[in-house]
Design a protein around this motif. Structure first.
Motif, PDB file in Angstrom:
ATOM      1  N   LEU A  86     -57.918   0.981 -11.355  1.00 35.95           N
ATOM      2  CA  LEU A  86     -56.592   1.400 -10.887  1.00 35.95           C
ATOM      3  C   LEU A  86     -55.618   1.672 -12.029  1.00 35.95           C
ATOM      4  N   ASN A  87     -56.077   1.395 -13.250  1.00 36.53           N
ATOM      5  CA  ASN A  87     -55.196   1.483 -14.417  1.00 36.53           C
ATOM      6  C   ASN A  87     -54.014   0.508 -14.273  1.00 36.53           C
ATOM      7  N   TYR A  88     -54.328  -0.684 -13.812  1.00 38.72           N
ATOM      8  CA  TYR A  88     -53.357  -1.756 -13.636  1.00 38.72           C
ATOM      9  C   TYR A  88     -53.494  -2.748 -14.796  1.00 38.72           C
ATOM     10  N   VAL A  89     -52.494  -3.637 -14.897  1.00 45.13           N
ATOM     11  CA  VAL A  89     -52.558  -4.704 -15.896  1.00 45.13           C
ATOM     12  C   VAL A  89     -53.333  -5.877 -15.287  1.00 45.13           C
ATOM     13  N   TYR A  90     -54.249  -6.455 -16.060  1.00 46.90           N
ATOM     14  CA  TYR A  90     -54.969  -7.635 -15.587  1.00 46.90           C
ATOM     15  C   TYR A  90     -54.404  -8.879 -16.265  1.00 46.90           C
ATOM     16  N   ILE A  91     -54.051  -9.873 -15.487  1.00 47.19           N
ATOM     17  CA  ILE A  91     -53.567 -11.133 -16.065  1.00 47.19           C
ATOM     18  C   ILE A  91     -54.437 -12.296 -15.606  1.00 47.19           C
ATOM     19  N   ASP A  92     -54.998 -12.997 -16.596  1.00 45.67           N
ATOM     20  CA  ASP A  92     -55.849 -14.156 -16.367  1.00 45.67           C
ATOM     21  C   ASP A  92     -54.951 -15.401 -16.449  1.00 45.67           C
ATOM     22  N   SER A  93     -54.453 -15.843 -15.294  1.00 46.57           N
ATOM     23  CA  SER A  93     -53.473 -16.945 -15.338  1.00 46.57           C
ATOM     24  C   SER A  93     -54.109 -18.244 -15.830  1.00 46.57           C
ATOM     25  N   GLY A  94     -55.410 -18.423 -15.587  1.00 46.99           N
ATOM     26  CA  GLY A  94     -56.097 -19.623 -16.061  1.00 46.99           C
ATOM     27  C   GLY A  94     -56.064 -19.735 -17.582  1.00 46.99           C
ATOM     28  N   ALA A  95     -56.062 -18.575 -18.258  1.00 50.67           N
ATOM     29  CA  ALA A  95     -56.035 -18.579 -19.727  1.00 50.67           C
ATOM     30  C   ALA A  95     -54.742 -19.227 -20.228  1.00 50.67           C
ATOM     31  N   MET A  96     -53.662 -19.082 -19.457  1.00 43.39           N
ATOM     32  CA  MET A  96     -52.391 -19.676 -19.866  1.00 43.39           C
ATOM     33  C   MET A  96     -52.484 -21.204 -19.805  1.00 43.39           C
ATOM     34  N   TYR A  97     -53.073 -21.716 -18.714  1.00 41.44           N
ATOM     35  CA  TYR A  97     -53.227 -23.180 -18.597  1.00 41.44           C
ATOM     36  C   TYR A  97     -54.194 -23.693 -19.664  1.00 41.44           C
ATOM     37  N   ARG A  98     -55.203 -22.898 -19.973  1.00 41.68           N
ATOM     38  CA  ARG A  98     -56.151 -23.307 -21.009  1.00 41.68           C
ATOM     39  C   ARG A  98     -55.474 -23.341 -22.391  1.00 41.68           C
ATOM     40  N   ALA A  99     -54.618 -22.346 -22.675  1.00 36.78           N
ATOM     41  CA  ALA A  99     -53.942 -22.305 -23.983  1.00 36.78           C
ATOM     42  C   ALA A  99     -52.954 -23.476 -24.110  1.00 36.78           C
ATOM     43  N   ILE A 100     -52.283 -23.802 -23.025  1.00 35.71           N
ATOM     44  CA  ILE A 100     -51.354 -24.943 -23.052  1.00 35.71           C
ATOM     45  C   ILE A 100     -52.150 -26.231 -23.305  1.00 35.71           C
ATOM     46  N   THR A 101     -53.314 -26.352 -22.657  1.00 33.15           N
ATOM     47  CA  THR A 101     -54.171 -27.526 -22.859  1.00 33.15           C
ATOM     48  C   THR A 101     -54.611 -27.617 -24.324  1.00 33.15           C
ATOM     49  N   LEU A 102     -54.972 -26.478 -24.893  1.00 35.54           N
ATOM     50  CA  LEU A 102     -55.377 -26.460 -26.305  1.00 35.54           C
ATOM     51  C   LEU A 102     -54.230 -26.969 -27.189  1.00 35.54           C
ATOM     52  N   TYR A 103     -53.022 -26.494 -26.918  1.00 39.95           N
ATOM     53  CA  TYR A 103     -51.860 -26.931 -27.706  1.00 39.95           C
ATOM     54  C   TYR A 103     -51.657 -28.441 -27.567  1.00 39.95           C
ATOM     55  N   PHE A 104     -51.746 -28.947 -26.345  1.00 40.47           N
ATOM     56  CA  PHE A 104     -51.539 -30.378 -26.094  1.00 40.47           C
ATOM     57  C   PHE A 104     -52.601 -31.213 -26.826  1.00 40.47           C
ATOM     58  N   LEU A 105     -53.842 -30.764 -26.775  1.00 35.83           N
ATOM     59  CA  LEU A 105     -54.910 -31.535 -27.433  1.00 35.83           C
ATOM     60  C   LEU A 105     -54.741 -31.521 -28.951  1.00 35.83           C
ATOM     61  N   ARG A 106     -54.451 -30.344 -29.486  1.00 41.79           N
ATOM     62  CA  ARG A 106     -54.296 -30.239 -30.941  1.00 41.79           C
ATOM     63  C   ARG A 106     -53.114 -31.056 -31.455  1.00 41.79           C
ATOM     64  N   ASN A 107     -52.060 -31.118 -30.642  1.00 39.83           N
ATOM     65  CA  ASN A 107     -50.834 -31.785 -31.092  1.00 39.83           C
ATOM     66  C   ASN A 107     -50.647 -33.173 -30.485  1.00 39.83           C
ATOM     67  N   HIS A 108     -51.711 -33.683 -29.903  1.00 37.45           N
ATOM     68  CA  HIS A 108     -51.711 -35.037 -29.322  1.00 37.45           C
ATOM     69  C   HIS A 108     -50.527 -35.260 -28.385  1.00 37.45           C
ATOM     70  N   VAL A 109     -50.293 -34.272 -27.528  1.00 38.02           N
ATOM     71  CA  VAL A 109     -49.201 -34.409 -26.559  1.00 38.02           C
ATOM     72  C   VAL A 109     -49.728 -35.196 -25.354  1.00 38.02           C
ATOM     73  N   ASP A 110     -49.040 -36.255 -24.984  1.00 35.23           N
ATOM     74  CA  ASP A 110     -49.440 -37.055 -23.828  1.00 35.23           C
ATOM     75  C   ASP A 110     -48.835 -36.412 -22.578  1.00 35.23           C
ATOM     76  N   TRP A 111     -49.668 -35.706 -21.814  1.00 32.59           N
ATOM     77  CA  TRP A 111     -49.125 -34.930 -20.685  1.00 32.59           C
ATOM     78  C   TRP A 111     -48.772 -35.793 -19.479  1.00 32.59           C
ATOM     79  N   THR A 112     -48.984 -37.104 -19.597  1.00 29.39           N
ATOM     80  CA  THR A 112     -48.536 -37.974 -18.503  1.00 29.39           C
ATOM     81  C   THR A 112     -47.068 -38.372 -18.728  1.00 29.39           C
TER      82      THR A 112
END
Ligand code: DC
Length: 228
Positions: free
Chosen positions: A30-56
């Motif tokens: 369709l020549n539309y934009v594809y957005i993988d919303s799961g990738a956003m949650y995965r990238a946030i998780t990566l940031y939290f793990l790398r920076n020892h963020v306690d998400w609780t």
């Protein structure tokens, strides 16, 4: 290229049932934009793990989110958009099982969801978008013109994800993959905020026995109906 009414297409469903494959196929067609919303949650998780963020801890999450910039950047060779976190291409690393093991927990944090959903809604302002995830048809774009809810047999899903992960890590076992999918499905569908649900007006697509070509044909028929 289609010269028809631009619509929003949402694809929700269980982990590893081929949502992103279908979303990509439709966006290309369709020549539309594809957005993988799961990738956003995965990238946030990566940031939290790398920076020892306690998400609780809400205060720690709030502070960390202020330092996170997420972007979808097209890969000049493949033409596919890839996830960038604070100026770094993380598309490959976020697919790791280490991230998959924690992402559902991170994605159930209210502030994380608000952060991601706000950006997702902004991306859909001009329509002409296909977005896949778990709450896209229910929460992110409740008024989307076409909502697809994908399912596939458990066995088929485990085998598909195993094949994908095995290419990167030959030490991975089928059992590990099965356990991870079951755990994520459970957390994703039982969390308090925006749990995985089939939207009332979503159409179900079971692709256990469909080829990629067949699933695209079915979904494109539905899309064309909505674009009239
Ligand atoms: O689609 P995926 O497997 O890459 O998503 C990773 C995790 O992110 C998934 O287990 C749940 C979460 N997620 C979510 O909560 N809401 C979305 N819209 C997309 C993904």
């Amino acid at each position: 290229m289609e010269k028809k009414k631009k619509i929003i297409i949402t694809i929700d469903g269980w982990s590893s049932c081929g949502k992103s494959t279908l979303a990509r196929q439709m966006a290309r067609e369709l020549n539309y934009v594809y957005i993988d919303s799961g990738a956003m949650y995965r990238a946030i998780t990566l940031y939290f793990l790398r920076n020892h963020v306690d998400w609780t801890k809400p205060a720690a999450v709030k502070k960390a989110l202020k330092n996170i910039v997420l972007e979808f950047v097209p890969n000049t060779k493949t033409g596919q958009s890839e996830m960038w976190l604070n100026g770094e291409n993380v598309e490959y690393v976020i697919r790791d099982l280490v991230i998959a093991e924690k992402v559902s927990e991170v994605a159930s944090v209210r502030a994380v969801r608000e952060f991601a959903v706000r950006q997702q809604q902004a991306m859909g302002k001009g329509k002409g978008i296909v977005m896949d995830g778990r709450d896209i048809g229910t929460v992110v774009f409740p008024k989307a013109e076409l909502k697809i809810f994908m399912t596939a047999d458990n066995k088929v899903r485990v085998e598909r994800r195993f094949k994908e992960l095995f290419e990167k890590n030959p030490n991975i076992t089928l059992d590990e993959v099965k356990h991870n999918l079951e755990m994520r499905d459970y957390i994703d569908s039982h969390r308090e905020i925006s749990p995985l649900r089939k939207a009332r007006n979503a159409i179900e697509l079971d692709n256990s026995h469909l080829t990629m070509r067949q699933q695209l044909e079915i979904a494109m028929k539905w899309a064309r109906e909505q674009m009239k």
